[in-house]
Write a protein that holds these residues in place. Structure first.
Motif, short mmCIF file in Angstrom:
data_model
loop_
_atom_site.label_atom_id
_atom_site.label_comp_id
_atom_site.label_asym_id
_atom_site.label_seq_id
_atom_site.Cartn_x
_atom_site.Cartn_y
_atom_site.Cartn_z
N HIS A 107 0.84 -1.19 0.00
CA HIS A 107 0.00 0.00 0.00
C HIS A 107 0.88 1.25 0.00
O HIS A 107 1.87 1.32 0.74
N THR B 282 -9.89 -1.57 6.52
CA THR B 282 -9.89 -0.27 5.86
C THR B 282 -8.93 0.71 6.51
O THR B 282 -8.53 0.57 7.66
N ARG C 21 -5.73 11.14 -1.90
CA ARG C 21 -5.57 10.67 -3.27
C ARG C 21 -4.88 11.74 -4.10
O ARG C 21 -5.12 12.93 -3.89
N VAL D 66 -10.27 3.45 2.10
CA VAL D 66 -9.73 2.51 1.12
C VAL D 66 -9.50 1.17 1.82
O VAL D 66 -9.41 1.10 3.05
N SER E 260 -12.71 -1.72 -8.49
CA SER E 260 -12.16 -2.07 -7.17
C SER E 260 -13.27 -2.03 -6.12
O SER E 260 -13.47 -1.02 -5.44
N ASP F 26 -12.35 -1.24 -2.36
CA ASP F 26 -12.16 0.19 -2.09
C ASP F 26 -13.49 0.91 -2.02
O ASP F 26 -13.70 1.79 -1.17
#
Length: 256
Positions: free
Chosen positions: A105, A153, A158, A167, A197, A200
């Motif tokens: 990540h 999560t 972003r 996310v 996704s 997400d």
């Protein structure tokens, strides 16, 4: 789709069983999805630390000095060292730290949190969040809750947008993505690149009701949502060899 916050959870301590804590407070049905904030997963797994535990390397001191010069406020090199220790790669080291965690990540400060951490200085992300999700899944099954996927999560900013969103950093019991490639749109055109996704998107939806700050609720049951008749994929973190943004960042230097 319905989102039900799991309320009444206590302050989570190292060694606590998250599956047990959740199962005591919500009735789950097969097909529900449980989202769990990484904060309580990390606390249960003992990922709490103090800055005094991090001997400062030359690189950490240099990073702290450079950011301090730009920001005009004192920066603790021990925090920079903690980020370095939790990182597989540091993509940006000034004016902030953008790191790839050891499980893939990419986020500021390797996801290290300084909020809602009683009795310690910092909280690290789970070492392997998908394995954490698998353990919670297994714990739910032991308590009679079968076929309940789990998503771990986190809240993250972003590129190109203001603000943060939820996310997924780990998941179990479901694919990470719905693959629409090969299916047709309403006009009969074949989709060639669309991979959705869903972990997400479910994490972001759950974040709407979990909240932030002092009033946060760290777990949400997602109901009446279906994956559908699609191919699935567990690819979430983009591979290094085809990540053009990462390649560009490696050649970028801060000029300010």
């Amino acid at each position: 789709m319905e989102l039900e916050p799991v309320t009444g959870l206590p302050e989570v301590r190292p060694g606590d069983d998250i599956a047990e804590l959740v199962a005591e407070r919500v009735d789950l049905e097969p097909g529900d999805v449980l989202t769990v904030a990484s904060t309580i997963v990390s606390k249960a797994e003992g990922r709490l630390a103090d800055l005094e535990d991090y001997p400062v390397s030359g690189r950490a001191q240099e990073i702290a000095d450079r950011i301090e010069e730009i920001a005009g406020e004192e920066k603790d090199p021990r925090f920079a060292q903690a980020v370095l220790d939790e990182s597989a790669e540091l993509l940006i080291d000034v004016p902030f730290l953008l790191a790839e965690t050891r499980f893939g990540h990419i986020c500021p400060n390797a996801g290290i949190d300084r909020s809602n951490v009683p009795d310690h200085d910092i909280l690290l992300l789970p070492r392997k969040p998908s394995e954490s999700a698998e353990r919670i899944c297994a714990g739910l099954e032991e308590r009679g809750y079968e076929d309940v996927p789990v998503i771990v999560t986190d809240t993250c900013g972003r590129p190109f947008r203001h603000g943060q969103t939820g996310v997924a950093i780990g998941w179990a019991g479901m694919p990470a993505s719905r693959d629409w490639r090969g299916e047709a749109d309403r006009d009969g055109h074949e989709l060639g690149v669309t991979v959705q996704s869903v972990v997400d998107e479910l994490a972001a939806a759950a974040n709407l009701v979990t909240g932030e700050g002092a009033g946060g609720v760290p777990a949400v049951a997602v109901r009446d949502w279906e994956f559908g008749d699609h191919d699935g994929s567990d690819e979430l973190f983009r591979a290094v060899e085809n990540d053009l943004v990462r390649e560009a960042l490696r050649d970028w230097e801060f000029d300010g």
